[in-house]
Scaffold this motif. Structure first.
Motif, PDB file in Angstrom:
ATOM      1  N   LYS A 150      47.109 -49.869  52.963  1.00 35.11           N
ATOM      2  CA  LYS A 150      46.290 -48.745  53.519  1.00 35.11           C
ATOM      3  C   LYS A 150      44.584 -48.602  52.788  1.00 35.11           C
ATOM      4  O   LYS A 150      44.877 -48.934  50.990  1.00 35.11           O
ATOM      5  CB  LYS A 150      46.536 -47.877  53.356  1.00 35.11           C
ATOM      6  CG  LYS A 150      46.864 -47.157  52.188  1.00 35.11           C
ATOM      7  CD  LYS A 150      47.429 -45.131  52.309  1.00 35.11           C
ATOM      8  CE  LYS A 150      47.915 -44.939  50.216  1.00 35.11           C
ATOM      9  NZ  LYS A 150      48.571 -43.103  50.855  1.00 35.11           N
ATOM     10  N   GLY A 151      43.779 -48.405  53.158  1.00 34.74           N
ATOM     11  CA  GLY A 151      42.152 -48.209  52.635  1.00 34.74           C
ATOM     12  C   GLY A 151      41.826 -49.583  51.307  1.00 34.74           C
ATOM     13  O   GLY A 151      42.012 -49.604  52.399  1.00 34.74           O
ATOM     14  N   ASN A 152      41.960 -49.206  50.536  1.00 35.99           N
ATOM     15  CA  ASN A 152      41.480 -50.467  49.617  1.00 35.99           C
ATOM     16  C   ASN A 152      42.462 -51.797  49.374  1.00 35.99           C
ATOM     17  O   ASN A 152      42.924 -52.327  48.493  1.00 35.99           O
ATOM     18  CB  ASN A 152      40.564 -50.547  48.421  1.00 35.99           C
ATOM     19  CG  ASN A 152      39.423 -49.905  48.703  1.00 35.99           C
ATOM     20  OD1 ASN A 152      38.863 -49.874  50.295  1.00 35.99           O
ATOM     21  ND2 ASN A 152      38.473 -48.966  48.478  1.00 35.99           N
ATOM     22  N   HIS A 153      43.818 -51.189  49.593  1.00 39.76           N
ATOM     23  CA  HIS A 153      45.205 -51.587  49.058  1.00 39.76           C
ATOM     24  C   HIS A 153      45.762 -53.023  49.793  1.00 39.76           C
ATOM     25  O   HIS A 153      45.797 -52.877  51.535  1.00 39.76           O
ATOM     26  CB  HIS A 153      46.327 -49.972  48.528  1.00 39.76           C
ATOM     27  CG  HIS A 153      45.539 -49.566  47.800  1.00 39.76           C
ATOM     28  ND1 HIS A 153      45.700 -49.588  46.905  1.00 39.76           N
ATOM     29  CD2 HIS A 153      45.315 -48.416  48.435  1.00 39.76           C
ATOM     30  CE1 HIS A 153      45.125 -48.192  46.695  1.00 39.76           C
ATOM     31  NE2 HIS A 153      44.760 -47.416  47.125  1.00 39.76           N
ATOM     32  N   TYR A 154      46.143 -53.807  49.397  1.00 35.34           N
ATOM     33  CA  TYR A 154      46.409 -54.962  50.080  1.00 35.34           C
ATOM     34  C   TYR A 154      47.455 -55.942  49.214  1.00 35.34           C
ATOM     35  O   TYR A 154      47.725 -55.462  47.677  1.00 35.34           O
ATOM     36  CB  TYR A 154      45.195 -55.967  50.145  1.00 35.34           C
ATOM     37  CG  TYR A 154      44.040 -55.748  51.029  1.00 35.34           C
ATOM     38  CD1 TYR A 154      44.500 -55.946  52.163  1.00 35.34           C
ATOM     39  CD2 TYR A 154      43.501 -54.887  50.586  1.00 35.34           C
ATOM     40  CE1 TYR A 154      43.449 -55.614  53.252  1.00 35.34           C
ATOM     41  CE2 TYR A 154      42.058 -54.752  51.882  1.00 35.34           C
ATOM     42  CZ  TYR A 154      42.460 -54.696  52.789  1.00 35.34           C
ATOM     43  OH  TYR A 154      41.438 -54.430  53.540  1.00 35.34           O
ATOM     44  N   LEU A 155      48.308 -56.282  49.463  1.00 36.78           N
ATOM     45  CA  LEU A 155      49.732 -56.758  49.735  1.00 36.78           C
ATOM     46  C   LEU A 155      49.718 -58.566  49.808  1.00 36.78           C
ATOM     47  O   LEU A 155      49.528 -58.011  50.940  1.00 36.78           O
ATOM     48  CB  LEU A 155      50.842 -56.008  49.669  1.00 36.78           C
ATOM     49  CG  LEU A 155      52.252 -57.060  49.030  1.00 36.78           C
ATOM     50  CD1 LEU A 155      52.113 -57.219  47.648  1.00 36.78           C
ATOM     51  CD2 LEU A 155      53.441 -56.485  49.847  1.00 36.78           C
ATOM     52  N   ASN A 156      49.659 -59.245  49.216  1.00 40.48           N
ATOM     53  CA  ASN A 156      49.272 -60.969  49.520  1.00 40.48           C
ATOM     54  C   ASN A 156      51.080 -61.576  48.911  1.00 40.48           C
ATOM     55  O   ASN A 156      51.140 -61.128  47.615  1.00 40.48           O
ATOM     56  CB  ASN A 156      48.817 -61.642  48.357  1.00 40.48           C
ATOM     57  CG  ASN A 156      49.084 -63.318  48.401  1.00 40.48           C
ATOM     58  OD1 ASN A 156      49.255 -63.677  48.124  1.00 40.48           O
ATOM     59  ND2 ASN A 156      48.213 -64.012  49.234  1.00 40.48           N
ATOM     60  N   LEU A 157      51.194 -62.101  49.866  1.00 37.91           N
ATOM     61  CA  LEU A 157      52.969 -62.577  49.728  1.00 37.91           C
ATOM     62  C   LEU A 157      52.966 -64.033  49.974  1.00 37.91           C
ATOM     63  O   LEU A 157      52.485 -64.250  51.288  1.00 37.91           O
ATOM     64  CB  LEU A 157      54.172 -61.588  50.787  1.00 37.91           C
ATOM     65  CG  LEU A 157      53.973 -60.595  50.420  1.00 37.91           C
ATOM     66  CD1 LEU A 157      55.388 -60.513  51.712  1.00 37.91           C
ATOM     67  CD2 LEU A 157      55.241 -60.370  49.340  1.00 37.91           C
TER      68      LEU A 157
END
Length: 535
Positions: A406-413
């Motif tokens: 959400k917003g400026n938050h990302y998750l890289n897997l």
């Protein structure tokens, strides 16, 4: 505007001209809802707005002049947005509607019917309503549709960057020509091109309608995809001596407007090993969907051994983002130091299949949104000194995906695994080498040697803006080296900062990796500094 409302307005003008400075109270006769306005023009505007909200039969009830204001009582009449609806025979048949229903929002129903016809390619359909009667103070409306001509996608027209490969346009035509012109297909076209490696859209696809055709205009621009990727790493080697290692990767892409690429890769690791890799890729050979890829890889470990791999491949474009290919493997390794007994001379020949899926990211800081690759090779190996000939199986699989939280938050897997399966004992010069900047972080480049490995990691990314992001990551891995009878479990932790400078994307990373069960050593901390410049 109904004649009755015009009549009301005319009456008001004659009354209000004598009282321009008085307040006007507009009172609903049924609900006693009161609206106060300052002048006669505002009062007329309010009454006129009733017709715009579907009170078509609004009428004046009475006007009373008070000492300080004028009270105007009105009757809104029935709301034509709430009606008993009769469907035409064609609508009943097309969408299995009942003959008659009551709706509280006629406008919403009309929009839904319009969209249903748009989804079937009737871009210029007209939803018609016809007043039938007033029954029990509720209007009865009949709805019918004039669908007009059904539209299908007839052609693509490229503007802006027009020197794209002809096969690229033909693939779009193959995928979409003849399909119904609707929002779903327009979104799919836009999505296909947004994630393309070599081109981008200046603006969403535009449509030109003529009497007999529907043309999709694509306003393309050429991406800057040539890049220089350099990395410098600092850390201790096996003898606890401080060393540095480096990587240089130069990729020249789409120089001749054929979506071709030539990449040159060089790496030096702290253990005095050097890698040289050259890759050439031509995606649309002879204007077909068949591509050619040729790779040459040379690895030299100080003065002990050297290995050369040659991998020619043919592949087929399944879509803009997918490839499947067949390749050959020719590999030769020679021991340079006769006293070095852990390696042996060999030659290998084999055939393999591979699959690749890539979709680019709309965020300039991220290279890919999704990147998946899987390889399987069947290899025949011959060992010179023992005259041994054995069959081997080698597989490799990797995957990466960016999730927007959400917003400026990302998750890289990201995960990666490889296996070399053989009945014979494997020598050190045919094992996998991994670890480092683009692999298991916190370890020296190519310092981990195994016949099997697998690792996965999660990286949290916070975008400061479209020019920089912070990241914190953790990785877990396992490996096997049968010759050493070792199968340790590994971990890696770290953080980094990535930001754009005029020269390119700058990356700074601190990480520490070790085996589970071993004490944490601050001296094993690795520092990597790199830059990716696109031109």
């Amino acid at each position: 505007m109904p004649k009755s409302l015009l009549y009301i307005i005319a009456i008001f003008w004659t009354v209000f001209l004598q009282a321009q400075q008085r307040d006007f109270w507009l009172i609903d006769k049924d609900t006693q809802t009161k609206n106060i306005v300052k002048d006669s023009a505002a009062a007329v505007k309010f009454l006129d707005s009733l017709a715009q909200t579907s009170y078509f039969f609004a009428k004046l009830h009475s006007v009373e002049n008070k000492d300080q204001h004028t009270e105007i009582y009105y009757d809104k009449g029935p709301n034509f947005n709430q009606a008993q609806v009769k469907f035409s025979d064609s609508l009943q048949k097309e969408f299995n509607y009942p003959k008659e229903i009551y709706v509280k929002n006629l406008d919403s129903l009309k929009l839904k019917i319009n969209q249903k016809y748009r989804d079937k390619g009737f871009a210029f359909n007209r939803v018609k309503t016809k007043f039938v009667e007033i029954k029990n103070d509720k209007p009865t409306i009949e709805i019918s549709v004039v669908p007009a001509q059904q539209r299908r996608i007839n052609s693509f027209v490229v503007r802006g960057y027009e020197r794209v490969p002809k096969r690229f346009v033909k693939n779009l035509e193959k995928a979409y020509l003849g399909k119904v012109y609707d929002d779903k297909n327009l979104v799919a076209i836009n999505k296909d091109l947004q994630g393309h490696t070599f081109v981008s859209l200046e603006k969403p696809p535009q449509t030109l309608f003529t009497k007999d055709s529907t043309q999709i205009y694509l306003f393309l621009q050429k991406k800057r995809v040539n890049n220089f990727d350099g990395m410098l790493g600092f850390g201790n080697d096996k003898t606890e001596k401080f060393t540095f290692n480096g990587t240089i990767n130069i990729a020249l892409r789409n120089m001749f407007n054929g979506f071709e690429s030539i990449s040159l890769y060089w790496q030096r690791n702290p253990d005095k090993g050097q890698t040289f890799d050259l890759q050439t890729d031509i995606p649309y050979t002879f204007k077909s969907n068949v591509g050619v890829n040729v790779g040459v890889n040379i690895y030299r470990q100080d003065s002990t051994f050297a290995t050369v791999k040659f991998r020619p491949a043919l592949y087929l474009h399944l879509s803009q983002n997918q490839k499947i290919g067949l390749r050959g493997t020719f590999e030769s390794s020679a021991v340079l130091d006769s006293l070095y007994t852990q390696a042996q001379d060999f030659t290998k020949k084999g055939v393999g299949i591979w699959y690749q899926y890539q979709s680019g990211s709309e965020i300039p800081l991220f290279i890919y949104n999704t990147n998946i690759r899987a390889e399987v090779d069947f290899i025949k190996s011959n060992y010179d000194k023992t005259n041994l000939s054995v069959n081997q199986l080698r597989y490799f699989v990797s995957g990466e995906h960016n999730f927007h939280l959400k917003g400026n938050h990302y998750l890289n897997l990201r995960g990666e695994s490889a296996l070399l399966s053989a009945k014979n004992d494997l020598s050190v010069n045919e094992l996998f080498r991994f670890g480092g900047w683009n692999s298991m972080r916190g370890f020296n480049e190519l310092s981990l040697v195994s016949d099997f490995y697998a690792f996965g990691g999660a990286e949290y990314r916070y975008l400061v803006n479209d020019q920089a992001f912070f990241d914190v990551f953790a990785q877990y891995g396992t490996m096997s080296n049968k010759s050493l009878n070792a199968s340790p479990s590994l971990y890696s932790l770290g953080l980094g900062f990535n930001f754009f400078l005029p020269v390119g994307l700058m990356s700074f990373q601190i990480s520490n990796g070790n085996q589970f069960g071993n004490p944490f050593k601050f001296s094993e901390t690795k520092i990597h500094w790199g830059i990716v410049s696109r031109f």
